[in-house]
Design a protein around this motif. Structure first.
Motif, PDB file in Angstrom:
ATOM      1  N   MET A  93      33.848  33.401  46.673  1.00  0.00           N
ATOM      2  CA  MET A  93      33.569  31.976  46.864  1.00  0.00           C
ATOM      3  C   MET A  93      34.679  31.147  46.233  1.00  0.00           C
ATOM      4  SD  MET A  93      30.184  29.806  45.791  1.00  0.00           S
ATOM      5  CE  MET A  93      30.041  28.075  46.206  1.00  0.00           C
ATOM      6  N   GLN A  94      35.386  30.376  47.036  1.00  0.00           N
ATOM      7  CA  GLN A  94      36.522  29.594  46.571  1.00  0.00           C
ATOM      8  C   GLN A  94      36.084  28.154  46.318  1.00  0.00           C
ATOM      9  OE1 GLN A  94      39.404  31.261  46.060  1.00  0.00           O
ATOM     10  NE2 GLN A  94      40.243  29.451  45.046  1.00  0.00           N
ATOM     11  N   ILE A  95      35.961  27.765  45.049  1.00  0.00           N
ATOM     12  CA  ILE A  95      35.525  26.415  44.701  1.00  0.00           C
ATOM     13  C   ILE A  95      36.713  25.467  44.662  1.00  0.00           C
ATOM     14  CG2 ILE A  95      34.400  25.017  42.921  1.00  0.00           C
ATOM     15  CD1 ILE A  95      32.884  27.495  42.063  1.00  0.00           C
ATOM     16  N   VAL A 102      29.666  40.172  23.840  1.00  0.00           N
ATOM     17  CA  VAL A 102      30.650  39.081  23.916  1.00  0.00           C
ATOM     18  C   VAL A 102      32.069  39.645  23.965  1.00  0.00           C
ATOM     19  CG1 VAL A 102      31.679  37.191  22.613  1.00  0.00           C
ATOM     20  CG2 VAL A 102      29.201  37.312  22.859  1.00  0.00           C
ATOM     21  N   LEU A 103      32.334  40.682  23.155  1.00  0.00           N
ATOM     22  CA  LEU A 103      33.646  41.328  23.176  1.00  0.00           C
ATOM     23  C   LEU A 103      33.972  41.855  24.568  1.00  0.00           C
ATOM     24  CD1 LEU A 103      33.924  43.407  19.860  1.00  0.00           C
ATOM     25  CD2 LEU A 103      35.438  41.593  20.618  1.00  0.00           C
ATOM     26  N   GLY A 104      33.009  42.538  25.169  1.00  0.00           N
ATOM     27  CA  GLY A 104      33.222  43.088  26.508  1.00  0.00           C
ATOM     28  C   GLY A 104      33.418  42.007  27.547  1.00  0.00           C
ATOM     29  N   TYR A 105      32.637  40.940  27.454  1.00  0.00           N
ATOM     30  CA  TYR A 105      32.758  39.839  28.418  1.00  0.00           C
ATOM     31  C   TYR A 105      34.125  39.174  28.298  1.00  0.00           C
ATOM     32  CZ  TYR A 105      31.887  35.485  30.865  1.00  0.00           C
ATOM     33  OH  TYR A 105      31.986  34.420  31.738  1.00  0.00           O
ATOM     34  N   SER A 106      34.526  38.864  27.066  1.00  0.00           N
ATOM     35  CA  SER A 106      35.804  38.189  26.847  1.00  0.00           C
ATOM     36  C   SER A 106      36.962  39.073  27.287  1.00  0.00           C
ATOM     37  CB  SER A 106      35.952  37.830  25.364  1.00  0.00           C
ATOM     38  OG  SER A 106      37.186  37.212  25.107  1.00  0.00           O
ATOM     39  N   LEU A 107      36.874  40.378  26.984  1.00  0.00           N
ATOM     40  CA  LEU A 107      37.929  41.300  27.390  1.00  0.00           C
ATOM     41  C   LEU A 107      38.067  41.360  28.908  1.00  0.00           C
ATOM     42  CD1 LEU A 107      39.994  43.516  26.755  1.00  0.00           C
ATOM     43  CD2 LEU A 107      38.108  45.167  26.811  1.00  0.00           C
ATOM     44  N   ASN A 108      36.940  41.425  29.596  1.00  0.00           N
ATOM     45  CA  ASN A 108      36.977  41.472  31.062  1.00  0.00           C
ATOM     46  C   ASN A 108      37.660  40.224  31.629  1.00  0.00           C
ATOM     47  OD1 ASN A 108      35.971  42.568  33.731  1.00  0.00           O
ATOM     48  ND2 ASN A 108      34.946  40.588  33.730  1.00  0.00           N
ATOM     49  N   ASP A 109      37.316  39.069  31.077  1.00  0.00           N
ATOM     50  CA  ASP A 109      37.924  37.819  31.530  1.00  0.00           C
ATOM     51  C   ASP A 109      39.430  37.813  31.266  1.00  0.00           C
ATOM     52  OD1 ASP A 109      37.082  35.611  32.928  1.00  0.00           O
ATOM     53  OD2 ASP A 109      36.954  34.328  31.168  1.00  0.00           O
ATOM     54  N   THR A 110      39.816  38.314  30.088  1.00  0.00           N
ATOM     55  CA  THR A 110      41.230  38.349  29.722  1.00  0.00           C
ATOM     56  C   THR A 110      42.018  39.291  30.620  1.00  0.00           C
ATOM     57  OG1 THR A 110      40.678  37.877  27.406  1.00  0.00           O
ATOM     58  CG2 THR A 110      42.838  38.825  27.837  1.00  0.00           C
ATOM     59  N   ILE A 111      41.440  40.454  30.914  1.00  0.00           N
ATOM     60  CA  ILE A 111      42.135  41.431  31.756  1.00  0.00           C
ATOM     61  C   ILE A 111      42.337  40.894  33.173  1.00  0.00           C
ATOM     62  CG2 ILE A 111      41.821  43.653  32.930  1.00  0.00           C
ATOM     63  CD1 ILE A 111      40.800  44.783  30.339  1.00  0.00           C
ATOM     64  N   SER A 115      48.737  31.726  37.767  1.00  0.00           N
ATOM     65  CA  SER A 115      47.802  32.855  37.691  1.00  0.00           C
ATOM     66  C   SER A 115      46.385  32.390  37.349  1.00  0.00           C
ATOM     67  CB  SER A 115      48.288  33.860  36.642  1.00  0.00           C
ATOM     68  OG  SER A 115      49.586  34.308  36.934  1.00  0.00           O
ATOM     69  N   VAL A 116      46.277  31.506  36.348  1.00  0.00           N
ATOM     70  CA  VAL A 116      44.954  31.005  35.942  1.00  0.00           C
ATOM     71  C   VAL A 116      44.334  30.178  37.062  1.00  0.00           C
ATOM     72  CG1 VAL A 116      43.712  29.554  34.294  1.00  0.00           C
ATOM     73  CG2 VAL A 116      45.543  31.051  33.492  1.00  0.00           C
ATOM     74  N   SER A 117      45.145  29.388  37.767  1.00  0.00           N
ATOM     75  CA  SER A 117      44.642  28.579  38.881  1.00  0.00           C
ATOM     76  C   SER A 117      44.084  29.466  39.990  1.00  0.00           C
ATOM     77  CB  SER A 117      45.769  27.693  39.444  1.00  0.00           C
ATOM     78  OG  SER A 117      46.221  26.774  38.469  1.00  0.00           O
ATOM     79  N   LEU A 118      44.741  30.604  40.235  1.00  0.00           N
ATOM     80  CA  LEU A 118      44.282  31.528  41.280  1.00  0.00           C
ATOM     81  C   LEU A 118      42.972  32.223  40.896  1.00  0.00           C
ATOM     82  CD1 LEU A 118      47.687  33.149  42.318  1.00  0.00           C
ATOM     83  CD2 LEU A 118      46.270  31.631  43.712  1.00  0.00           C
ATOM     84  N   THR A 119      42.735  32.398  39.594  1.00  0.00           N
ATOM     85  CA  THR A 119      41.508  33.070  39.135  1.00  0.00           C
ATOM     86  C   THR A 119      40.433  32.077  38.699  1.00  0.00           C
ATOM     87  OG1 THR A 119      42.361  33.239  36.867  1.00  0.00           O
ATOM     88  CG2 THR A 119      42.809  35.085  38.356  1.00  0.00           C
ATOM     89  N   LEU A 120      40.703  30.780  38.845  1.00  0.00           N
ATOM     90  CA  LEU A 120      39.805  29.754  38.302  1.00  0.00           C
ATOM     91  C   LEU A 120      38.417  29.811  38.925  1.00  0.00           C
ATOM     92  CD1 LEU A 120      39.635  27.442  36.302  1.00  0.00           C
ATOM     93  CD2 LEU A 120      40.460  25.892  38.076  1.00  0.00           C
ATOM     94  N   SER A 121      38.347  29.943  40.234  1.00  0.00           N
ATOM     95  CA  SER A 121      37.040  29.996  40.904  1.00  0.00           C
ATOM     96  C   SER A 121      36.231  31.195  40.428  1.00  0.00           C
ATOM     97  CB  SER A 121      37.234  30.065  42.427  1.00  0.00           C
ATOM     98  OG  SER A 121      37.821  28.892  42.916  1.00  0.00           O
ATOM     99  N   ARG A 122      36.898  32.338  40.321  1.00  0.00           N
ATOM    100  CA  ARG A 122      36.214  33.551  39.879  1.00  0.00           C
ATOM    101  C   ARG A 122      35.733  33.402  38.436  1.00  0.00           C
ATOM    102  NH1 ARG A 122      36.576  36.799  35.425  1.00  0.00           N
ATOM    103  NH2 ARG A 122      35.502  38.752  35.856  1.00  0.00           N
ATOM    104  N   THR A 123      36.590  32.857  37.569  1.00  0.00           N
ATOM    105  CA  THR A 123      36.225  32.670  36.163  1.00  0.00           C
ATOM    106  C   THR A 123      35.041  31.731  36.016  1.00  0.00           C
ATOM    107  OG1 THR A 123      38.516  33.035  35.460  1.00  0.00           O
ATOM    108  CG2 THR A 123      37.075  31.875  33.926  1.00  0.00           C
ATOM    109  N   LEU A 124      35.076  30.617  36.738  1.00  0.00           N
ATOM    110  CA  LEU A 124      33.996  29.628  36.649  1.00  0.00           C
ATOM    111  C   LEU A 124      32.677  30.199  37.158  1.00  0.00           C
ATOM    112  CD1 LEU A 124      33.198  26.712  35.962  1.00  0.00           C
ATOM    113  CD2 LEU A 124      33.759  26.095  38.323  1.00  0.00           C
ATOM    114  N   MET A 125      32.712  30.869  38.304  1.00  0.00           N
ATOM    115  CA  MET A 125      31.483  31.434  38.870  1.00  0.00           C
ATOM    116  C   MET A 125      30.883  32.494  37.954  1.00  0.00           C
ATOM    117  SD  MET A 125      30.534  29.904  41.541  1.00  0.00           S
ATOM    118  CE  MET A 125      29.284  31.082  42.007  1.00  0.00           C
ATOM    119  N   THR A 126      31.735  33.347  37.386  1.00  0.00           N
ATOM    120  CA  THR A 126      31.238  34.383  36.479  1.00  0.00           C
ATOM    121  C   THR A 126      30.595  33.764  35.243  1.00  0.00           C
ATOM    122  OG1 THR A 126      32.985  35.893  37.210  1.00  0.00           O
ATOM    123  CG2 THR A 126      31.886  36.422  35.144  1.00  0.00           C
TER     124      THR A 126
END
Length: 324
Positions: A1-3, A198-207, A232-243
Motif C-alpha cells: 500500500m503506497q501512501i 522492542v529490540l526486535g522491532y527496532s532492528l527490523n525497521d533499521t535493517i 532510501s527513507v522516502s522509498l520505505t516511508l509508506s512501509r514504515t508508517l503502515m507497520t
C-alpha cells in the motif's frame, strides 16, 4: 500500500540535528533517572510474595487492610494497591513463605478476616536467590541480543552499518528503561519480554532502511550520503508508517482492554515502537556519516569486486579449456 508519492524525496536529514537534540535529551535524561530514581524490581527479580485478593460484596477496604497489616511486625511494610478495579487489590511484600509458613495465602486470609467477603485469586512466591538469578539472566539476555545483532548486521552489511545499528539499539533500550523508571513500572519477566520485543522491532525497521540504503548506493543518481539516505527513507516511508500504525493499534488495544496484568507491557511497547521508529530514521541512518561511510568509495569497492569476480571466472574458463 503506497501512501506517499513514490517519486517524491523528503528531506529527513535536514531535521537530523533537531532530532539528535531531542534524542540526546531523552537519552541523558533517562540515564539520569536510572542513576537517581533507579528501577523498581517486581517480584520476579527482587524476590518476595504477591497475593491478589478479590472482594465480592463491596469495594476493597484498603485503609482497613493497611491498618491490619501495620500491626503485623513481619508485614507492616507491605504494599497494598488496587488492581484493575476498586474491589480487587494486590498485596506485595519482600518476605517469602519461609517466614510465614508454607501457605502465605492462608496467613493473609487470617489477617483479612472480618474485612468482607473475599477470595485469594493468586499467590506468587519467588525466593531472593531465584529473583537474583532471574535478574542476572535478564541482563544477560539483553546483552547477548545486542552482540548477536552486531554480528548479524556486520556479516550481512559491513562494520559501519553494524555499529550504527547497535548504537541505535542501545539508544532505544536506555530511553525505554528511563520511561520504565519515570512511570514506576515494575521490572519483571513481562517487562523483559517487552524490551526484547522492542529490540526486535527496532532492528527490523533499521535493517529495512539499511537494505534500501545499500541498494540505492549502487543505483542512485546521488553521490552524497545524506541525499541517498533521504531517497532510501522516502522509498520505505509508506512501509514504515503502515507497520508502526498497525502495530500500535494492536498494542493500544492491549493497553485499553488487556487489564492491569499486561498494562506495563503495553506501555513499554507503545514507547518502544515510537522511539524505535524514530531512531531507525534519525539515529541509525545518519550515524553512517560518523563512521566515514562514503558512497563513492562503496561504489568503487563494488566495481573492484566485480572485476575480481570476472577475472576469476575468466581464469576458471581458461583452466577448463586447458589454456592455463
Amino acid at each position: 500500500m503506497q501512501i506517499f508519492d513514490k517519486g517524491k524525496i523528503y528531506n529527513f536529514m535536514g531535521m537530523r540535528w533537531i532530532m539528535f537534540i531531542i534524542s540526546a535529551i531523552l537519552f541523558f535524561g533517562s540515564i539520569g533517572l536510572l542513576f537517581t530514581k533507579g528501577l523498581s524490581y517486581g517480584i520476579d527479580f527482587a524476590g518476595g510474595t504477591l497475593i491478589q485478593v478479590k472482594y465480592h460484596d463491596k469495594d476493597a477496604p484498603i485503609d482497613l487492610i493497611r491498618e491490619r497489616f501495620s500491626t503485623n511486625e513481619i508485614l507492616k511494610n507491605a504494599s497494598i494497591t488496587e488492581f484493575g478495579s476498586a474491589s480487587e487489590i494486590t498485596i506485595r511484600y519482600t518476605t517469602t513463605s519461609d517466614s510465614l509458613g508454607n501457605n502465605p495465602g492462608a496467613f493473609v486470609s487470617e489477617i483479612l478476616k472480618g474485612t468482607g467477603e473475599f477470595e485469594i485469586r493468586r499467590v506468587d512466591v519467588v525466593g531472593p536467590k531465584i529473583g537474583s538469578e532471574l535478574r542476572e539472566k535478564g541482563i544477560m539476555a539483553v546483552a547477548v541480543s545486542l552482540v548477536l545483532i552486531l554480528i548479524y548486521i556486520g556479516v550481512r552489511f559491513e562494520w559501519r552499518f553494524a555499529l550504527a545499528a547497535i548504537l541505535s539499539e542501545i539508544h532505544d533500550v536506555v530511553i525505554v528503561l528511563g520511561a520504565i523508571s519515570l512511570l514506576s513500572i515494575d521490572v519483571n519477566l513481562d517487562t523483559l519480554a517487552a524490551i526484547l520485543t522492542v529490540l526486535g522491532y527496532s532492528l527490523n525497521d533499521t535493517i529495512i532502511i539499511f537494505d534500501r540504503i545499500r541498494e540505492r548506493v549502487k543505483e542512485s543518481k546521488f553521490i552524497k550520503l545524506f541525499e541517498v539516505i533521504n531517497e532510501s527513507v522516502s522509498l520505505t516511508l509508506s512501509r514504515t508508517l503502515m507497520t508502526s500504525v498497525t502495530t500500535l493499534l494492536a498494542v493500544f488495544t492491549l493497553f485499553f482492554y488487556g487489564g492491569d496484568m499486561i498494562h506495563g507491557f503495553s506501555v513499554i511497547m507503545i514507547i518502544g515502537i515510537l522511539i524505535g521508529t524514530m531512531s531507525s530514521v534519525f539515529i541509525a541512518a545518519p550515524m553512517l556519516s560518523w563512521f566515514r561511510f562514503s558512497v563513492e568509495n562503496y561504489r568503487a569497492s563494488i566495481v573492484t569486486k566485480e572485476l575480481r569476480k570476472k577475472e576469476k571466472e575468466k581464469l576458471r574458463a581458461m583452466y577448463e579449456k586447458g589454456t592455463v
